[in-house]
Motif scaffolding. Sequence first.
Motif, PDB file in Angstrom:
ATOM      1  N   SER A 130       0.826  -1.212   0.000  1.00 40.14           N
ATOM      2  CA  SER A 130       0.000   0.000   0.000  1.00 40.14           C
ATOM      3  C   SER A 130       0.857   1.258   0.000  1.00 40.14           C
ATOM      4  O   SER A 130       0.542   2.246  -0.675  1.00 40.14           O
TER       5      SER A 130
ATOM      6  N   ASP B 284      -5.323  -1.772  -5.039  1.00 41.60           N
ATOM      7  CA  ASP B 284      -4.704  -2.204  -3.777  1.00 41.60           C
ATOM      8  C   ASP B 284      -5.566  -3.325  -3.204  1.00 41.60           C
ATOM      9  O   ASP B 284      -6.711  -3.104  -2.787  1.00 41.60           O
TER      10      ASP B 284
ATOM     11  N   ASP C  74      -9.169   1.052  -4.021  1.00 40.76           N
ATOM     12  CA  ASP C  74      -8.712   0.478  -2.759  1.00 40.76           C
ATOM     13  C   ASP C  74      -9.727  -0.557  -2.288  1.00 40.76           C
ATOM     14  O   ASP C  74     -10.804  -0.216  -1.809  1.00 40.76           O
TER      15      ASP C  74
ATOM     16  N   ASP D  58      -8.548  -3.098  -0.217  1.00 38.72           N
ATOM     17  CA  ASP D  58      -7.750  -3.796   0.796  1.00 38.72           C
ATOM     18  C   ASP D  58      -8.509  -3.792   2.127  1.00 38.72           C
ATOM     19  O   ASP D  58      -8.134  -3.119   3.087  1.00 38.72           O
TER      20      ASP D  58
END
Length: 254
Positions: free
Chosen positions: A20, A114, A42, A44
């Motif tokens: 990240s 990510d 994103d 994650d």
Amino acid sequence: MKKETLFISISNQKGGVGKSVISTLIASYLHLTKKKNVAVIDCDYPQYSIFNMREDDRKTIYQSQDLQVALTKQFDKYDKKAYPIIKATTDNALEEAINLIKSSESKIDVIFFDLPGTVNNPGILNVLLTMNFVFIPVIADKRILQSSLAFMLLLKEYINAYSDKISLKKYYAFWNKVDKREHTELYADFKEILVDANIPLLKTELPDTKKYNKELSIYRTAVFRSTLFPPDARQLRRSNIDKLIKEISNIIKL
């Protein structure tokens, strides 16, 4: 739909390798310093590190008039808004990316994904296989290297078996958090394993340095990691981030 925008992930199934952090640095550098159009998806979960960093960056700027002035000057200098960061899940990440491409006023050059640090979830693997390129940070820890190698071999297996059905064709490993004072035999041994497995290793190595933790702060004039500012030129020295970005850009033909 023809996918002109590159889909890229700095990914590994093992946590703690800096994916990240590196994604943020590369995205900010490309978007603001190199004037490419960048976006981040994103997914994650549950950290959402990059999305939450953008929120923290905004709060920090709200508290500092000096940072507000600096941000205004930067936008005037580069004539670019901040790159979008979209919070998503692995199930809707691709849909979010396609919607972003369709709604964008100008062509997006690269979207960084990510992803969570595991491939046990089928949704994560599905997203990985739609990437154009995957870059895999590794550090000199025996367990992390074992897990990283298993991750690379899994990608290789899918590429060999389904190359005509998936977007992913190439992936590369690279060293992160390298301490030259403690260069162990793990480096040489792992490089030999990668050669035997025909897995490419980037030439650029990222050093183990505390500057990677220098986020935006009302008490700090030079910032290294931010979603709203590019890495400070002085902080870039000996970080090798600029070298890594140049090597990656040559590979992806950006």
